[in-house]
Design a protein around this motif. Structure first.
Motif, mmCIF file in Angstrom:
data_model
loop_
_atom_site.group_PDB
_atom_site.id
_atom_site.type_symbol
_atom_site.label_atom_id
_atom_site.label_comp_id
_atom_site.label_asym_id
_atom_site.label_seq_id
_atom_site.Cartn_x
_atom_site.Cartn_y
_atom_site.Cartn_z
ATOM 1 N N ILE A 195 -15.162 -1.502 7.761
ATOM 2 C CA ILE A 195 -14.611 -0.149 7.898
ATOM 3 C C ILE A 195 -13.157 -0.123 7.410
ATOM 4 O O ILE A 195 -12.746 0.762 6.665
ATOM 5 C CB ILE A 195 -14.680 0.325 9.367
ATOM 6 N N GLY A 196 -12.403 -1.134 7.824
ATOM 7 C CA GLY A 196 -10.998 -1.203 7.408
ATOM 8 C C GLY A 196 -10.868 -1.245 5.900
ATOM 9 O O GLY A 196 -10.072 -0.520 5.308
ATOM 10 N N LEU A 197 -11.688 -2.102 5.268
ATOM 11 C CA LEU A 197 -11.634 -2.208 3.809
ATOM 12 C C LEU A 197 -11.987 -0.864 3.162
ATOM 13 O O LEU A 197 -11.339 -0.441 2.200
ATOM 14 C CB LEU A 197 -12.594 -3.292 3.322
ATOM 15 N N GLY A 225 -5.866 2.123 8.004
ATOM 16 C CA GLY A 225 -6.785 1.203 7.339
ATOM 17 C C GLY A 225 -6.503 -0.244 7.704
ATOM 18 O O GLY A 225 -7.406 -0.981 8.112
ATOM 19 N N THR A 226 -5.238 -0.655 7.595
ATOM 20 C CA THR A 226 -4.935 -2.063 7.880
ATOM 21 C C THR A 226 -5.151 -2.354 9.357
ATOM 22 O O THR A 226 -5.564 -3.452 9.717
ATOM 23 C CB THR A 226 -3.492 -2.434 7.479
ATOM 24 N N LEU A 276 0.839 -1.211 0.000
ATOM 25 C CA LEU A 276 0.000 0.000 0.000
ATOM 26 C C LEU A 276 0.867 1.252 0.000
ATOM 27 O O LEU A 276 0.583 2.230 -0.684
ATOM 28 C CB LEU A 276 -0.910 0.017 1.231
ATOM 29 N N ILE A 309 -11.647 2.123 4.394
ATOM 30 C CA ILE A 309 -10.541 3.085 4.543
ATOM 31 C C ILE A 309 -9.447 2.784 3.525
ATOM 32 O O ILE A 309 -8.962 3.667 2.815
ATOM 33 C CB ILE A 309 -9.953 3.041 5.969
ATOM 34 N N ILE A 310 -9.067 1.503 3.436
ATOM 35 C CA ILE A 310 -7.975 1.147 2.520
ATOM 36 C C ILE A 310 -8.336 1.504 1.080
ATOM 37 O O ILE A 310 -7.535 2.101 0.349
ATOM 38 C CB ILE A 310 -7.630 -0.353 2.652
ATOM 39 N N THR A 344 -7.506 -1.185 11.282
ATOM 40 C CA THR A 344 -8.927 -1.465 11.457
ATOM 41 C C THR A 344 -9.287 -2.813 10.843
ATOM 42 O O THR A 344 -10.004 -3.615 11.446
ATOM 43 C CB THR A 344 -9.752 -0.343 10.798
ATOM 44 N N LEU A 345 -8.761 -3.055 9.652
ATOM 45 C CA LEU A 345 -9.069 -4.310 8.960
ATOM 46 C C LEU A 345 -8.576 -5.521 9.754
ATOM 47 O O LEU A 345 -9.332 -6.487 9.973
ATOM 48 C CB LEU A 345 -8.432 -4.293 7.570
ATOM 49 N N LEU A 398 -2.160 6.782 6.844
ATOM 50 C CA LEU A 398 -3.486 6.392 6.353
ATOM 51 C C LEU A 398 -3.540 4.907 6.027
ATOM 52 O O LEU A 398 -4.490 4.214 6.380
ATOM 53 C CB LEU A 398 -3.839 7.199 5.102
ATOM 54 N N VAL A 435 0.211 5.282 -0.849
ATOM 55 C CA VAL A 435 -0.652 5.866 0.172
ATOM 56 C C VAL A 435 0.256 6.333 1.312
ATOM 57 O O VAL A 435 1.264 5.703 1.597
ATOM 58 C CB VAL A 435 -1.636 4.809 0.710
ATOM 59 N N VAL A 468 -8.384 5.477 0.672
ATOM 60 C CA VAL A 468 -7.081 6.168 0.608
ATOM 61 C C VAL A 468 -6.287 5.727 -0.621
ATOM 62 O O VAL A 468 -5.534 6.521 -1.193
ATOM 63 C CB VAL A 468 -6.254 5.978 1.906
#
Lengths: 514, 328, 331
Positions: C303-305, B134-135, B120, C307-308, B137-138, B130, B126, C311
């Motif tokens: 949510i994570g997906l 994201g990762t 990423l 965001i990824i 949270t994922l 950021l 990215v 961005v």
């Protein structure tokens, strides 16, 4: 020229006995300076000559040492400061333009006016109005709603001028305004300056491009080592004389004669093309040759250099290194083939300023410095670093100090050292002496010549015609992505090449509007 | 005259000695007992290894917000394999093989996560904060889905040894930490990758023009960061004897705090493993000392924050002083 | 049209519409006024904090400590209210004063000692939270006065559904709306607001143009603190208990909402519309998953997906834009 500027001999700003001492350095030593109403004046000098200190004093950002006398329009100031400068209409446009990339053009122009008025609220119609008025004053047209980041650098320059014009400017100071402009853009900038002159606004240019200086300025003030050498009418100066005034020594230019050149073709381009970059480029580069490429900014010279360095692969055509066709899709490949590249922008592309000189030198050859365990051999590294510092006589406090502590000339030697360490066959130098003092420039040229003598093939790209003519054994002019002319420096004159560059695009050299 | 780096190390060393003396004074002789030293040596490694994982990304002017989430997921993978296949009937050798396999699977997970972050950041371009937000949270989401939010507990004996054992008087986690720190120091100072990490942190454009493969360096950086988070995960599940999706969440910002306290620049390009280790020792001394005084853990957090700001202020003031001496 | 396609907000909006269609097709009660009003009430907490974070991001900084600030404000307000009584106005006043004071501490550290905002606020998060937990002993607080409980249920518009249950537009939502309008006026129509954009875009130039950088910094962190104070009270209103750990730990969730709305972490860009769409996206997602009876533990995966993907898409569009600029310069 309507005699508006030259006849108004009444000084707008007059400064006497201006000194500024920092611990250990006399930045300015009893300098007198004067600029007339509506005059176009140029301030020149090498790095460290005191130019920027003088500008900071004029703009009130720095206070001079005791004993200085400052008068604006006959009014004496005892304690001259930034507020006085602003109220008397002195505006500085710094080299970085000090604009806001994230805001629209209109707001960029109007914001300082709104802050100055002390308005708590922003009336957007007012913003539009202020911006339009400023543009009208110099007759330019800019799209006001566009974000600043989305417009051309040249237009950004106009935005900065418009912003200054929102106040009642009497003296506009421009710090290196033409550094990143194409010739055409410089011409229109100069037209704007003349336009301001007709409105009685004086302009003080700080520039190192001597030909521009002589072309536009009525008078030129030269500083050297914090002292004023003198103020001269531009008619009595030429390139050579100005250089001598700035450096204090007569710099003898000798014509380069290729000694190490032979028939080995190290690099060959066949019909290289890339849309919007360059068209149908073919040439051969021999061992020991210095090939000069000149042309305007945006002529495709840097794009071509990047193509030869693997950073901008062409769409069509062939590149041959030592007779073998190659693809050159990455910088790593180019380095593997023995190609080195000294980029145009030393600050951002050439050096890692905050890191040590030593690391900057060995970054290209870390692979060669590994021991049998795959770890960096510290002794070999130190030896290599010191070897190159000595070889290129780089003046360093210590190999561990950051590159940003060095002077421009020494920084460029570090960049050269980094590439020479890779033991290259081919070196591409893109503007290798930009922003470097005249004397240090000369030393860089000597290094380049010596390298060619040792058998390295060199491409020297520069927008300074004298530089390529003196240091190359072949000069090619590039325009709109094409090679349009080739000269033998032994026979060609500076004017001849200059004309080829400008006339090709039907750009007239600047002529004052009547 | 000291250079900037030396003066910062000096400040840090002085703070460490000061904190040590203060805690000694407050606690008396019980502070320097073998027992207390050992308990400190048990506590420091988790935050320590996670901080190393954070620091290496900060050197490239990045950040890795996903380290805790990845650690939890790796721990869960390992714990799931262990609890599912190791039963009381499993023989010794078989248990060992399964433990090794489970740990390998956990570390493999961390490597894959590192590659995802790296891709990423290095390829999609990215910004690190950021991408890893994201990762983070994922991965947290995946961990919750896999465990349905429950705790996975009851790990076999050999695994518990990793977090709780003692070898020659030194706790095993401490040994692992020392190895991790030494390897990181070696990597940063004596390998090509290490030099490139520092250089990219200061100016990626100039690195690109010097022929550094920036994308590869960033990929490796986040891979190593992920792997270290995975190693921390194994210690964590071993010490807790369980794995869960939201263990150690408060560690995240603390790793940044420790790295910065250890002189790692948030702007990238500068930071040393040795200084980070000193910073970790300071934090641990404060934490253990206050613990002996039976002061709340939360006050420890507050004091850590105060120490960080104080050290930054001292560095700022000394730097200003030095600059004034040079220019004024 | 072209202008809209260039805006991040358009894409977020389209994604929300798409999700709404999918969710409604599975469960028609998603797109009812009742559900909508409910979401507007329960997400006012996140929405208000997001506005504060947006301000900080626009100014070129970042704030991690606001959750601790909100918690401290909530505690002080709760203790004062239960001990000495008062009314809604004093409750908000107390909480906001605490928030502003703590925000100013952040601003002073960041400006005077020139310490990066992320580092400062990570430190102050721990300091504020640590000190609070020690002083409060980590105790939960219950037993708000009646007026405090009643205010939480007050509505400006009341409707009744088929089952005879009353619902409507909560006063709390109105507070959110009022703050939103205030924030919009500040950002769009005041010199102060434009100064925040200017400072985020180029701090040195902002100083040269005549903005007082320290004052701007003080404003932005104080405003964040002010909103954290309000959010603290609203959290107390919504759950009617005060717990030390109910807010801390959510800082990155709020940041995620603002980032989804297109604000840049490098300062200077970001809009209220985008931020509110970011909050809406998160609200629709989590509410929608519940409505579609997806187990709640899938929430973070989605949510994570998002965001990824978001961005990554922004990074892709930024690169396209850069390429276009280079092409323009080359001509």
């Amino acid at each position: 020229m309507s005699g508006v500027g030259t006849n108004m001999t009444q000084p707008f700003l007059s400064m006497q006995n201006v000194s500024k001492r920092y611990v250990g350095v006399q930045a300015l030593d009893a300098v007198d300076f004067e600029i007339n109403k509506g005059e176009i004046h140029c301030l020149v000098g090498e790095n460290g000559s005191g130019k920027s200190t003088l500008i900071k004093i004029i703009s009130g950002a720095v206070r001079p040492d005791e004993g200085a006398q400052i008068e604006i329009k006959g009014e004496r100031f005892l304690d001259y400061g930034a507020i006085d400068a602003i109220h008397r209409g002195i505006e500085v446009i710094y080299q970085d333009l000090s604009l806001f990339p994230n805001l629209p053009v209109a707001e960029n122009i109007a914001l300082s006016q709104i802050v100055a008025r002390g308005n708590r609220f922003v009336n957007w119609r007012d913003v539009q109005h202020i911006a339009e008025e400023a543009m009208d004053r110099i007759g330019v047209e800019l799209s006001l709603d566009e974000l600043l980041a989305d417009i051309l650098i040249a237009d950004q320059q106009l935005v900065a001028i418009c912003r200054a014009l929102t106040r009642d400017v009497r003296l506009m100071i421009m710090d290196e305004p033409t550094a990143s402009l194409t010739r055409k853009e410089v011409d229109s900038l100069l037209a704007v300056v003349h336009d301001m002159q007709s409105k009685g606004i004086a302009t003080l240019f700080v520039s190192h491009k001597l030909d521009e200086v002589l072309q536009i300025a009525e008078r030129v003030t030269v500083l050297r080592d914090g002292e004023k050498v003198g103020t001269f009418s531009s008619q009595e100066l030429d390139d050579e004389k100005l250089t001598m005034l700035m450096t204090g020594k007569r710099v003898e230019y000798t014509q380069y004669v290729a000694e190490g050149q032979n028939d080995d073709v190290l690099l060959e381009a066949r019909n290289l093309s890339k849309r919007g970059n360059f068209q149908d480029i073919s040439f051969q580069l021999h061992r020991g040759e210095i090939l000069g490429i000149t042309g305007l900014l945006g002529s495709g010279r840097t794009e071509l250099a990047l193509a030869l360095f693997g950073a901008n692969p062409p769409e069509a055509g062939e590149i041959l290194v030592r007779g073998r066709p190659t693809h050159l899709n990455s910088i790593q490949e180019a380095i593997g083939l023995g190609i080195g590249y000294v980029p145009e922008n030393r600050l951002e592309q050439g050096l890692i300023m905050k890191q040590s000189i030593g690391k900057n030198i060995v970054i290209t050859i870390l692979k060669k410095l590994l021991n049998e365990f795959g770890l960096i051999d510290l002794n070999a590294t130190q030896a290599t670093i010191h070897n190159w510092i000595e070889e290129l006589s780089i003046m360093v406090p210590s190999a561990g100090s950051p590159a940003q502590n060095l002077s421009g000339g020494n920084q460029q030697r570090v960049v050269l050292a980094k590439w020479l360490a890779t033991d290259p066959d081919i070196l591409i130098l893109d503007g290798p002496t930009i922003g470097i003092d005249v004397a240090a420039k000369r030393a860089i040229h000597d290094i380049i010549r010596e390298l060619a003598k040792q058998g390295i093939a060199i491409i020297l790209i520069s927008d300074e015609v004298p530089e390529v003519l003196q240091n190359c054994n072949r000069v090619i002019v590039m325009h709109k992505g094409r090679f349009i002319a080739e000269y033998d420096p032994q026979q060609a004159t500076v004017d001849e090449v200059q004309d080829a560059i400008y006339l090709a695009g039907n750009y007239s050299r600047y002529r004052p509007r009547s | 005259m000291f250079s900037r780096e030396y003066s910062e190390s000096l400040t840090l060393g002085l703070v460490m000695v000061g904190v040590l003396l203060l805690m000694w004074l407050l606690n008396g002789s019980q502070f320097v007992t073998i027992g207390n030293l050992q308990s400190m040596a048990f506590q420091l490694p988790e935050l320590g290894i996670l901080s190393l994982a954070m620091m290496i990304t900060m050197l490239t002017a990045g950040i890795n917000l996903s380290i805790i989430a990845s650690a939890n997921l790796c721990g869960i993978v390992t714990a799931l394999i262990l609890t599912r296949y190791v039963t009381p009937e499993t023989a010794g050798a078989e248990t060992m093989a399964l433990v090794v396999l489970a740990i390998a699977a956990g570390l493999l997970t961390s490597v894959i996560i590192g590659l995802l972050n790296g891709a990423l950041i290095a390829i999609v371009d990215v910004s690190p904060i950021l991408a890893t937000l994201g990762t983070m949270t994922l991965l947290n989401g995946v961990a919750i889905v896999v465990t349905k939010g429950y705790v996975i507990s009851g790990l076999p004996e050999p695994v518990r040894f990793i977090g709780n054992g003692v070898v020659l008087g030194i706790p095993t986690p401490m040994i692992i930490f020392i190895v991790c720190a030494a390897v990181m120091a070696l990597l940063l100072n004596r390998t090509r990758l290490g030099v490139n990490i520092y250089m990219i942190g200061s100016n990626p454009t100039a690195c690109y023009f010097a022929g550094v493969n920036n994308a590869a360096v960033l990929m490796k950086t986040y891979l190593i960061s992920g792997l270290y988070a995975g190693i921390a995960a194994i210690i964590m599940i071993s010490r807790f004897n369980s794995a869960k999706a939201d263990y150690g969440e408060s560690y995240l910002l603390l790793t940044v705090l420790a790295s910065v306290l250890g002189g790692t620049s948030a702007a990238g390009g500068f930071g040393k493993v040795s200084d980070l280790v000193i910073a970790l020792i300071i934090l641990q001394l404060v934490s253990s000392g206050l613990n002996l005084l039976q002061i709340s853990n939360f006050l420890t957090l507050a004091i850590w924050g105060i120490i960080l700001i104080s050290v930054m202020v001292v560095n700022h003031v000394t730097q200003q002083y030095r600059e004034r001496r040079v220019t004024a | 049209m072209k202008k809209w396609l260039r805006r991040h907000e358009t894409y977020v909006f389209l994604v929300i519409v798409l999700f709404s269609i999918i969710i409604t097709s599975q469960n028609a009660s998603f797109l009812t006024l009742e559900n909508l009003f409910d979401l507007l009430k329960s997400y006012s907490f996140l929405g208000i904090l997001a506005i504060g974070v947006l301000f900080v991001l626009i100014s070129g900084g970042i704030d991690i400590s606001f959750t601790a600030v909100a918690t401290v404000a909530m505690y002080v307000m709760a203790i004062a209210t239960i001990q000495y009584g008062g009314n809604m106005l004093t409750a908000f006043l107390i909480a906001c004063s605490v928030g502003v004071a703590l925000g100013l501490i952040n601003a002073v550290i960041i400006y005077v000692f020139n310490i990066h905002s992320i580092i400062t606020t990570i430190a102050t998060l721990n300091i504020f939270y640590g000190v609070l937990t020690v002083l409060s002993g980590g105790k939960w607080i219950y037993g708000f006065p009646t007026w405090f409980r009643e205010f939480a249920d007050r509505r400006v518009l009341t409707l009744t559904n088929e089952a005879g249950v009353q619902y409507g537009l909560s006063t709390i939502t109105l507070i959110w709306l009022a703050i939103l309008i205030m924030a919009w006026v500040i950002l769009r129509y005041t010199t102060l607001g434009r100064g925040l954009y200017a400072m985020g875009g180029n701090p040195d130039s902002a100083a040269r143009v005549g903005f007082n950088i320290f004052r701007l910094q003080m404003f932005v962190y104080a405003f964040m603190g002010f909103l954290a104070g309000i959010a603290g009270v609203i959290q107390a209103l919504l759950v009617q208990t005060v717990a030390p750990n109910s807010i801390v730990g959510k800082e990155l969730d709020v940041l995620a909402a603002v980032v989804l709305g297109g604000a840049s972490l490098f300062g200077g860009t970001g809009t209220l519309l985008g931020t509110m769409l970011g909050v809406a996206l998160i609200a629709v997602m989590s509410n929608g998953l519940t409505m579609m009876r997806v187990p709640s533990f899938w929430y973070n995966v989605f949510i994570g997906l998002i965001i990824i993907i978001s961005v990554s898409a922004s990074a892709y569009r930024r690169r396209q834009r850069e390429r276009r600029m280079i092409a323009v310069e080359a001509e």
